[in-house]
Design an enzyme around this catalytic site. Sequence first.
Site, PDB file in Angstrom:
ATOM      1  N   THR A 186       0.820  -1.119  -0.089  1.00 35.39           N
ATOM      2  CA  THR A 186      -0.018  -0.022  -0.163  1.00 35.39           C
ATOM      3  C   THR A 186       0.954   1.174  -0.224  1.00 35.39           C
ATOM      4  OG1 THR A 186      -1.462   1.320   1.434  1.00 35.39           O
ATOM      5  CG2 THR A 186       0.041  -0.274   2.572  1.00 35.39           C
ATOM      6  N   ASP A 187       0.196   2.228  -0.480  1.00 35.20           N
ATOM      7  CA  ASP A 187       1.136   3.553  -0.663  1.00 35.20           C
ATOM      8  C   ASP A 187       1.248   4.203   0.706  1.00 35.20           C
ATOM      9  OD1 ASP A 187      -1.580   4.323  -0.149  1.00 35.20           O
ATOM     10  OD2 ASP A 187      -1.734   5.836  -1.834  1.00 35.20           O
ATOM     11  N   GLU A 188       0.338   3.491   1.696  1.00 33.13           N
ATOM     12  CA  GLU A 188       0.507   4.282   3.247  1.00 33.13           C
ATOM     13  C   GLU A 188       1.540   3.743   3.860  1.00 33.13           C
ATOM     14  OE1 GLU A 188      -2.997   3.537   5.712  1.00 33.13           O
ATOM     15  OE2 GLU A 188      -4.315   3.146   4.085  1.00 33.13           O
ATOM     16  N   TYR A 227      -1.505  -0.337  11.105  1.00 33.53           N
ATOM     17  CA  TYR A 227      -1.708  -1.037   9.812  1.00 33.53           C
ATOM     18  C   TYR A 227      -0.537  -0.863   8.741  1.00 33.53           C
ATOM     19  CZ  TYR A 227      -3.171  -1.435   4.750  1.00 33.53           C
ATOM     20  OH  TYR A 227      -3.273  -1.503   3.491  1.00 33.53           O
ATOM     21  N   LYS A 251       2.230  -3.533   7.282  1.00 34.30           N
ATOM     22  CA  LYS A 251       2.622  -3.434   5.836  1.00 34.30           C
ATOM     23  C   LYS A 251       4.025  -3.398   5.351  1.00 34.30           C
ATOM     24  CE  LYS A 251      -0.118  -4.870   3.020  1.00 34.30           C
ATOM     25  NZ  LYS A 251      -0.502  -6.026   2.394  1.00 34.30           N
TER      26      LYS A 251
END
Length: 340
Positions: free
Chosen positions: A125-127, A153, A157
């Site tokens: 994810t870009d997060e 979260y 990741k």
Amino acid sequence: MKLCITGGAGFIGGNFAHYWVNTYPEDRVVVLDLLTYAGNLQTLQPILDRPNVRFVRGDIRDRQQVEALFEQEHFDAVVNFAAETHVDRSVEDPEVFISTNIIGTQVLMDACRKTGVSRFHQISTDEVYGDLPLDRPDLFFTEQTPIHASSPYSAAKAGADLLVQAYHRTFGLPVTISRCSNNYGPYHFPEKLIPLMITRALADQSLPVYGNGANVRDWLHVSDHCTAIDLILRHGRVGEVYNIGGHNERTNLEVVRTILKALNKPESLIHFVKDRPGHDLRYAIDPTKIETELGWKPQYTFDTGILQTIDWYLTHRDWWERILQGEYQDYYRQMYKDRP
């Protein structure tokens, strides 16, 4: 090709399973999913009767089960969608995110090493990059952007990504990683922004928007994400990270207003609530690498994609109404009860 899709009863994994089975009907596809609250076997119903599709209920953290499955099937490739993904839930219970997203990924890679899998692809994810300031629209995440996670979260990741890269460098495991912007489209569990707003607006219920709704996200239609993963699996360079973005930045408030307009619902339904802790301001991906190396381009603009998505929810009420009858309602009340 013999392909394993973990988390294939979830939103993106389910769409990818549909995509692969319909695009490559000669391939064997095995879906491994634990069917937690966000996993829905009904999502796979249209393809489950195909002779080349097998569903296995299981936990990617269960080393014995995973290794037995891999020994039995001898996969050519594994695409790991299986993860806890909802930021709000990670704030409430970080432990399950660490366990599933990191330990589960390790178990899968160990099984890949033992059985000689030719490609392990990690869905990220870009997060993991943190966020960008709202007043710098010229800034974008690239593959060289340092990891700077904001939530349990995204930290989980990011930890999985680092482990995947370590397995490639230490053990020579053939891996690729993709980091995508916010996905939307069919079969999206109604706790995330777009399906939450669609389903609540259809019921004329209030639409909870964090803070002032100014947070910006880059929206990627799930179908475009599926084609990008396909290209990476077949033509991506081993050991590389590829960013996948939709060129569709919108504030959360703009997204909600677009949905209300499409459904002919009043903006008076919008209800601003207390912001969540550590809420990232802006995500924006530079997908130049995948565009230049692999020739990928998104086919959907946000304007066309959101209308297709809304239409899907209008014509598939049975899918999401069953979800809303279950424990999700208890979760919704828990998340928003103390947000005036």
